[in-house]
Scaffold this motif. Structure first.
Motif, mmCIF file in Angstrom:
data_model
loop_
_atom_site.group_PDB
_atom_site.id
_atom_site.type_symbol
_atom_site.label_atom_id
_atom_site.label_comp_id
_atom_site.label_asym_id
_atom_site.label_seq_id
_atom_site.Cartn_x
_atom_site.Cartn_y
_atom_site.Cartn_z
ATOM 1 N N LEU A 46 0.833 -1.194 0.000
ATOM 2 C CA LEU A 46 0.000 0.000 0.000
ATOM 3 C C LEU A 46 0.869 1.245 0.000
ATOM 4 N N ASP A 47 0.397 2.277 -0.680
ATOM 5 C CA ASP A 47 1.062 3.580 -0.701
ATOM 6 C C ASP A 47 2.547 3.456 -1.054
ATOM 7 N N VAL A 48 2.826 2.797 -2.182
ATOM 8 C CA VAL A 48 4.215 2.567 -2.606
ATOM 9 C C VAL A 48 4.948 3.893 -2.738
ATOM 10 N N ASN A 49 6.163 3.928 -2.198
ATOM 11 C CA ASN A 49 7.023 5.114 -2.195
ATOM 12 C C ASN A 49 6.378 6.278 -1.442
ATOM 13 N N GLY A 50 5.470 5.948 -0.511
ATOM 14 C CA GLY A 50 4.857 6.970 0.325
ATOM 15 C C GLY A 50 3.768 7.772 -0.352
ATOM 16 N N ILE A 51 3.302 7.341 -1.530
ATOM 17 C CA ILE A 51 2.276 8.098 -2.252
ATOM 18 C C ILE A 51 0.912 7.471 -1.964
ATOM 19 N N GLN A 52 0.035 8.269 -1.381
ATOM 20 C CA GLN A 52 -1.290 7.808 -0.972
ATOM 21 C C GLN A 52 -2.046 7.157 -2.123
ATOM 22 N N GLY A 53 -2.519 5.939 -1.901
ATOM 23 C CA GLY A 53 -3.340 5.240 -2.879
ATOM 24 C C GLY A 53 -2.584 4.481 -3.946
ATOM 25 N N HIS A 54 -1.274 4.681 -4.038
ATOM 26 C CA HIS A 54 -0.500 3.977 -5.063
ATOM 27 C C HIS A 54 -0.210 2.558 -4.585
ATOM 28 N N LEU A 70 -0.475 -3.235 -10.775
ATOM 29 C CA LEU A 70 -1.294 -2.302 -10.010
ATOM 30 C C LEU A 70 -2.405 -3.052 -9.284
ATOM 31 N N ALA A 71 -2.563 -2.757 -7.997
ATOM 32 C CA ALA A 71 -3.629 -3.355 -7.200
ATOM 33 C C ALA A 71 -4.969 -2.753 -7.621
ATOM 34 N N PRO A 72 -6.063 -3.475 -7.392
ATOM 35 C CA PRO A 72 -7.381 -2.963 -7.783
ATOM 36 C C PRO A 72 -7.729 -1.620 -7.143
ATOM 37 N N SER A 73 -7.119 -1.299 -6.015
ATOM 38 C CA SER A 73 -7.410 -0.038 -5.333
ATOM 39 C C SER A 73 -6.582 1.137 -5.856
ATOM 40 N N HIS A 74 -5.690 0.903 -6.813
ATOM 41 C CA HIS A 74 -4.880 1.990 -7.383
ATOM 42 C C HIS A 74 -5.819 2.969 -8.100
ATOM 43 N N PHE A 128 0.472 8.773 -13.552
ATOM 44 C CA PHE A 128 0.907 8.033 -12.371
ATOM 45 C C PHE A 128 2.286 7.441 -12.648
ATOM 46 N N ASN A 129 3.268 7.841 -11.842
ATOM 47 C CA ASN A 129 4.601 7.258 -11.945
ATOM 48 C C ASN A 129 4.644 6.010 -11.077
ATOM 49 N N VAL A 130 4.869 4.878 -11.704
ATOM 50 C CA VAL A 130 4.835 3.595 -11.005
ATOM 51 C C VAL A 130 6.258 3.150 -10.695
ATOM 52 N N ARG A 131 6.473 2.692 -9.466
ATOM 53 C CA ARG A 131 7.773 2.183 -9.023
ATOM 54 C C ARG A 131 7.746 0.657 -9.003
ATOM 55 N N LEU A 179 4.535 -6.132 3.529
ATOM 56 C CA LEU A 179 3.461 -6.442 2.591
ATOM 57 C C LEU A 179 2.245 -7.010 3.312
ATOM 58 N N LEU A 180 1.095 -6.866 2.692
ATOM 59 C CA LEU A 180 -0.134 -7.436 3.223
ATOM 60 C C LEU A 180 -0.468 -8.712 2.463
ATOM 61 N N SER A 181 -1.073 -9.659 3.142
ATOM 62 C CA SER A 181 -1.606 -10.843 2.466
ATOM 63 C C SER A 181 -2.892 -10.423 1.754
ATOM 64 N N LEU A 182 -3.424 -11.297 0.910
ATOM 65 C CA LEU A 182 -4.682 -11.002 0.225
ATOM 66 C C LEU A 182 -5.792 -10.738 1.239
ATOM 67 N N GLU A 183 -5.860 -11.537 2.287
ATOM 68 C CA GLU A 183 -6.903 -11.364 3.302
ATOM 69 C C GLU A 183 -6.778 -10.011 4.001
ATOM 70 N N GLN A 184 -5.541 -9.638 4.355
ATOM 71 C CA GLN A 184 -5.333 -8.344 5.018
ATOM 72 C C GLN A 184 -5.687 -7.189 4.080
ATOM 73 N N TYR A 185 -5.317 -7.346 2.819
ATOM 74 C CA TYR A 185 -5.617 -6.307 1.827
ATOM 75 C C TYR A 185 -7.126 -6.116 1.684
#
Length: 196
Positions: A46-54, A70-74, A128-131, A179-185
């Protein structure tokens, strides 16, 4: 023993073993389990590189290879948004990442978790710059996305992946802790499920 009775016994044995080998049709799932769920452990950052929602997914195979996307929540994958293009050419000279060739991927590029992977350009002008999201070696980028960006929206969890990486073992141990598991996500993001 009567002639031909041995063949009959063999047929009965084959019939009995077939009953054990065949699955009970009543208990089969409505749809086959997707290969991603069967063969990979699903993680989410979640929030890759500190960017909210990425948010990104990292699917890890038992051999250590990781698929990043990209996760479905991106924000780029939200309903009503349209991806115009995916641009992997991020270097100043316009060449971008070289394709790896050969069995051993000798010219595979080492990278850091915050290295740029691509730009996702939306039709409203948003970029969106993706890391990469983890440290390792780039083995393959999904060049199909440059030709068909719809794959990223329609099949993000499968054909719309961004890259395949081989993380360094020590780097993976550190990354996995965050990282989060699928269940945690799903608990954090609600009922959003990977598409594709």
């Amino acid at each position: 023993m009567e002639p031909g009775s041995a063949g009959l016994e063999q047929q009965e044995d084959d019939y009995d073993s077939a009953a054990y080998l065949a699955e009970d049709v009543k208990n089969l799932p409505e749809r086959p389990v997707p290969a991603v769920q069967r063969n990979f452990t699903q993680y989410f950052a979640l929030d890759v590189n500190g960017i909210q929602g990425h948010d990104q997914y990292i699917y890890r195979h038992p051999n250590g290879l990781c698929i990043v996307g990209l996760a479905p929540s991106h924000p780029a994958l939200q309903p009503g948004r349209n991806i115009q293009r995916v641009d992997f050419n991020l270097k100043k000279d316009g060449k971008g990442h070289e394709d790896m060739k050969g069995k051993l991927k000798r010219n595979a590029q080492p990278l850091q978790a915050n290295s740029h992977l691509c730009k996702v350009v939306m039709d409203d002008g948003m970029v969106f710059n993706v890391r990469y999201g983890l440290q390792g070696v780039l083995l393959e980028k999904n060049s199909r996305l440059a030709e068909d960006s719809k794959l990223l929206q329609d099949k993000a969890a499968t054909e719309g992946f961004l890259a395949i990486l081989m993380p360094r073992p020590e780097a993976w141990v550190q990354t996995e802790k965050n990282l989060l598991s699928l269940e945690q996500y799903l608990l954090q993001k609600g009922s959003v499920v990977p598409s594709g």
